[in-house]
Each structure stands twice: as C-alpha cells, then as structure tokens.
Motif scaffolding. Structure first.
Motif, PDB file in Angstrom:
ATOM      1  N   ALA A  30       0.813  -1.216   0.000  1.00  0.00           N
ATOM      2  CA  ALA A  30       0.000   0.000   0.000  1.00  0.00           C
ATOM      3  C   ALA A  30       0.844   1.262   0.000  1.00  0.00           C
ATOM      4  O   ALA A  30       1.914   1.319   0.610  1.00  0.00           O
ATOM      5  N   SER A  31       0.340   2.301  -0.673  1.00  0.00           N
ATOM      6  CA  SER A  31       0.960   3.618  -0.608  1.00  0.00           C
ATOM      7  C   SER A  31       0.431   4.339   0.630  1.00  0.00           C
ATOM      8  O   SER A  31      -0.472   3.858   1.318  1.00  0.00           O
ATOM      9  N   LYS A  32       0.974   5.524   0.884  1.00  0.00           N
ATOM     10  CA  LYS A  32       0.546   6.285   2.066  1.00  0.00           C
ATOM     11  C   LYS A  32      -0.903   6.756   1.948  1.00  0.00           C
ATOM     12  O   LYS A  32      -1.513   7.150   2.947  1.00  0.00           O
ATOM     13  N   ASP A  33      -1.490   6.733   0.733  1.00  0.00           N
ATOM     14  CA  ASP A  33      -2.866   7.188   0.529  1.00  0.00           C
ATOM     15  C   ASP A  33      -3.883   6.072   0.671  1.00  0.00           C
ATOM     16  O   ASP A  33      -5.086   6.308   0.557  1.00  0.00           O
ATOM     17  N   ALA A  34      -3.430   4.851   0.914  1.00  0.00           N
ATOM     18  CA  ALA A  34      -4.337   3.702   0.981  1.00  0.00           C
ATOM     19  C   ALA A  34      -5.209   3.765   2.234  1.00  0.00           C
ATOM     20  O   ALA A  34      -4.861   4.384   3.238  1.00  0.00           O
ATOM     21  N   TYR A  35      -6.344   3.098   2.167  1.00  0.00           N
ATOM     22  CA  TYR A  35      -7.258   2.976   3.304  1.00  0.00           C
ATOM     23  C   TYR A  35      -7.901   1.603   3.241  1.00  0.00           C
ATOM     24  O   TYR A  35      -7.870   0.923   2.205  1.00  0.00           O
ATOM     25  N   ALA A  36      -8.470   1.166   4.354  1.00  0.00           N
ATOM     26  CA  ALA A  36      -9.082  -0.159   4.419  1.00  0.00           C
ATOM     27  C   ALA A  36     -10.565  -0.054   4.737  1.00  0.00           C
ATOM     28  O   ALA A  36     -11.004   0.855   5.438  1.00  0.00           O
ATOM     29  N   ILE A  37     -11.323  -1.004   4.193  1.00  0.00           N
ATOM     30  CA  ILE A  37     -12.765  -1.098   4.407  1.00  0.00           C
ATOM     31  C   ILE A  37     -13.068  -2.500   4.906  1.00  0.00           C
ATOM     32  O   ILE A  37     -12.552  -3.478   4.353  1.00  0.00           O
ATOM     33  N   GLN A  38     -13.900  -2.597   5.925  1.00  0.00           N
ATOM     34  CA  GLN A  38     -14.297  -3.917   6.396  1.00  0.00           C
ATOM     35  C   GLN A  38     -15.588  -4.342   5.710  1.00  0.00           C
ATOM     36  O   GLN A  38     -16.591  -3.633   5.746  1.00  0.00           O
ATOM     37  N   GLY A  39     -15.556  -5.496   5.057  1.00  0.00           N
ATOM     38  CA  GLY A  39     -16.766  -6.031   4.439  1.00  0.00           C
ATOM     39  C   GLY A  39     -17.678  -6.613   5.499  1.00  0.00           C
ATOM     40  O   GLY A  39     -17.240  -7.411   6.333  1.00  0.00           O
ATOM     41  N   THR A  40     -18.913  -6.198   5.508  1.00  0.00           N
ATOM     42  CA  THR A  40     -19.870  -6.679   6.507  1.00  0.00           C
ATOM     43  C   THR A  40     -21.051  -7.329   5.811  1.00  0.00           C
ATOM     44  O   THR A  40     -21.445  -6.933   4.717  1.00  0.00           O
ATOM     45  N   GLY A  41     -21.623  -8.349   6.445  1.00  0.00           N
ATOM     46  CA  GLY A  41     -22.738  -9.058   5.841  1.00  0.00           C
ATOM     47  C   GLY A  41     -22.242 -10.114   4.857  1.00  0.00           C
ATOM     48  O   GLY A  41     -21.045 -10.419   4.779  1.00  0.00           O
ATOM     49  N   ASN A  42     -23.172 -10.663   4.093  1.00  0.00           N
ATOM     50  CA  ASN A  42     -22.847 -11.772   3.205  1.00  0.00           C
ATOM     51  C   ASN A  42     -23.058 -11.432   1.738  1.00  0.00           C
ATOM     52  O   ASN A  42     -23.234 -12.322   0.909  1.00  0.00           O
ATOM     53  N   SER A  43     -23.016 -10.129   1.389  1.00  0.00           N
ATOM     54  CA  SER A  43     -23.279  -9.735   0.009  1.00  0.00           C
ATOM     55  C   SER A  43     -22.204 -10.239  -0.952  1.00  0.00           C
ATOM     56  O   SER A  43     -22.463 -10.365  -2.150  1.00  0.00           O
ATOM     57  N   MET A  44     -20.996 -10.533  -0.444  1.00  0.00           N
ATOM     58  CA  MET A  44     -19.914 -10.989  -1.320  1.00  0.00           C
ATOM     59  C   MET A  44     -19.505 -12.430  -1.030  1.00  0.00           C
ATOM     60  O   MET A  44     -18.519 -12.925  -1.578  1.00  0.00           O
ATOM     61  N   TYR A  45     -20.266 -13.102  -0.161  1.00  0.00           N
ATOM     62  CA  TYR A  45     -20.001 -14.505   0.149  1.00  0.00           C
ATOM     63  C   TYR A  45     -20.387 -15.374  -1.052  1.00  0.00           C
ATOM     64  O   TYR A  45     -21.358 -15.078  -1.736  1.00  0.00           O
ATOM     65  N   PRO A  46     -19.641 -16.436  -1.401  1.00  0.00           N
ATOM     66  CA  PRO A  46     -18.549 -17.043  -0.633  1.00  0.00           C
ATOM     67  C   PRO A  46     -17.160 -16.538  -1.009  1.00  0.00           C
ATOM     68  O   PRO A  46     -16.177 -16.998  -0.450  1.00  0.00           O
ATOM     69  N   VAL A  47     -17.059 -15.616  -1.990  1.00  0.00           N
ATOM     70  CA  VAL A  47     -15.735 -15.144  -2.412  1.00  0.00           C
ATOM     71  C   VAL A  47     -15.047 -14.418  -1.263  1.00  0.00           C
ATOM     72  O   VAL A  47     -13.869 -14.653  -0.975  1.00  0.00           O
ATOM     73  N   ILE A  48     -15.787 -13.507  -0.621  1.00  0.00           N
ATOM     74  CA  ILE A  48     -15.259 -12.762   0.518  1.00  0.00           C
ATOM     75  C   ILE A  48     -16.200 -12.980   1.700  1.00  0.00           C
ATOM     76  O   ILE A  48     -17.405 -12.774   1.583  1.00  0.00           O
ATOM     77  N   ARG A  49     -15.633 -13.359   2.825  1.00  0.00           N
ATOM     78  CA  ARG A  49     -16.455 -13.641   3.992  1.00  0.00           C
ATOM     79  C   ARG A  49     -16.679 -12.393   4.847  1.00  0.00           C
ATOM     80  O   ARG A  49     -15.919 -11.431   4.767  1.00  0.00           O
ATOM     81  N   ASN A  50     -17.710 -12.445   5.651  1.00  0.00           N
ATOM     82  CA  ASN A  50     -18.057 -11.357   6.549  1.00  0.00           C
ATOM     83  C   ASN A  50     -16.880 -11.021   7.474  1.00  0.00           C
ATOM     84  O   ASN A  50     -16.268 -11.912   8.065  1.00  0.00           O
TER      85      ASN A  50
END
Length: 249
Positions: free
Chosen positions: A152-172
């Motif tokens: 990551a560069s100094k401008d990067a940020y993180a987001i927490q995925g919540t719920g199951n909208s992207m399951y099963p590729v990405i978990r809650n």
C-alpha cells in the motif's frame, strides 16, 4: 446484374470466433455437469441482445467481435477477455489505463512499502454490497484500527466487508485495502464511489465510451454506471483477514 459478395472478416477476428466457440463449449459442458442447460438464446439475453442471432454471428465469425461485445461475453462466461480476443483485450486495457484521467485520480510514483493502513468508518453493506461513508464527528475521530499491507501507498485505506453480500468469495468481516495510487485492471476488484454518496466493491470490467462496466463479486450479474455518476474508481490491492486487524499503530 449485380452479384452480392460475402464480406470477409480479418484473420484476427476469425481467430476470436474460434476462441469464443471453445469458451462457449466449455461453458456448456460445465453447466451440463451441474444439471443446467444453457442455450444461445440465454447468452444473447444475458448480454442484452434482442435475438439469438447476435451471439450466433459472433460465434460463427459472421460479425467481427468488438470491445462492447467482448466485455459482455467475457462477463457472461466469467472468463478473462484475453481468452476470447488477446488483441482486443490489450485495447481494452488501454482504455482502462486512460480511464484514470476520467476518474479524476492523480496517480504518482508513490513509494510502496510495508505499512499499517487505517480502517475507515462506513455503514454496513446491504444485500447488494452498497455502503456509505459515515460522516458523524464521532465516527471521524474514533480509531477503527489498522491492517497490515505489503504494497500500500501512504494514501491507501481499508474497508471492512460486513454481511454476506460478497459470500462465498469474501467472507463477513474481512478487510479490503484500497489504494488510489494503484491502477485498475480488468477482472480485478475495485471500490466505486458514486456522487450520491453510495459506494460498492465489484469486479472491474472497463470503461467503454462513458459507461463503467462492473461484475458482481459473487455472481455473473453485471452493473453499469454512466461516468457522470462516478466520483472515483479505486483498486483493491489486498484482502486481509480479520485476525490481522489491530487497534494499535
């Protein structure tokens, strides 16, 4: 007496048709193995074409493949565009590279190294994957923790995925590291911020004309947005498990 001659397509587009046939046959075999039957009419409908003949024309080399058709077909079959047309895929990537200027993101050669990336406060994702940045003063000053990143560069940020909208590729509960200094690439994940305040994470297909094409992470459902609606398109460079999350920097 006027004699009609059949228009010949280039060798490159003929080769596209052969690769498309291969992708189509493999797709049908996969669906059959799952006890599902798919027809050319289904493909045409999934691509937004009014008749089966449109798909058949591309499949049999009667109509040369173009960028719009390549995006629709590769999205429907869930394959990389280069599997159908390597040279058109390169042209598509060129469009993607130029799209950064449309997104109003100034990219620099920012040094990347291992660092902790701050987690931003967002409302919970709904069943379609949309969420919105929390604007309350408490949310802006609260420490939502950090996740580690190697790139990551100094401008990067993180987001927490919540719920199951992207399951099963990405978990809650997993975290997306988004970096405005990175470049979006076809078939990789991006965070799209809309001017109405909504945000969503989807697979990036490209920008054709003034239309942004996206693919849902956990299905073959496509989304499109006019670029006038889009504030930014930011690449997701890493996905971090919740076990790596910390409150301390």
């Amino acid at each position: 007496m006027c004699t009609m001659t059949k228009r010949q397509i280039s060798q490159e587009r003929q080769a596209d048709a052969e690769r498309l046939k291969k992708v189509w046959m493999e797709f049908k075999d996969k669906e059959k193995a799952n006890n599902r039957k798919v027809s050319q009419e289904d493909v045409a409908d999934g691509c937004g074409w009014s008749t089966q003949g449109a798909f058949s024309a591309y499949l049999n080399g009667r109509t040369p493949l173009n960028l719009d058709a390549l995006i629709k077909l590769s999205s429907y079959f869930n394959v990389s565009p280069s599997e159908i047309s390597p040279d058109l895929a390169e042209e598509l990537q060129s469009v993607v590279d130029r799209a950064g200027r449309v997104h109003h993101i100034e990219r620099t050669n920012t040094e990347r190294s291992g660092r902790l990336v701050s987690v931003k406060a967002f409302e919970k994702m709904d069943e379609n994957g949309y969420y919105r940045k929390l604007e309350s003063e408490e949310a802006n000053h609260e420490n939502h923790g950090y996740v580690p990143s190697l790139d990551a560069s100094k401008d990067a940020y993180a987001i927490q995925g919540t719920g199951n909208s992207m399951y099963p590729v990405i978990r809650n509960g997993w975290f997306f590291v988004c970096d405005p200094q990175a470049t979006p690439h076809v078939t990789e994940f991006v965070e799209v911020a809309l001017k109405n305040g909504d945000r969503v994470i989807k697979e990036y297909i490209g920008v054709i004309g003034s239309v942004l094409h996206l693919l849902s992470i956990n299905s073959s459902e496509r989304s499109t947005f006019d670029m006038d609606e889009v504030e930014s398109v930011v690449p997701v460079i890493e996905i971090i498990p919740p076990s790596r999350h910390t409150k301390n920097k």
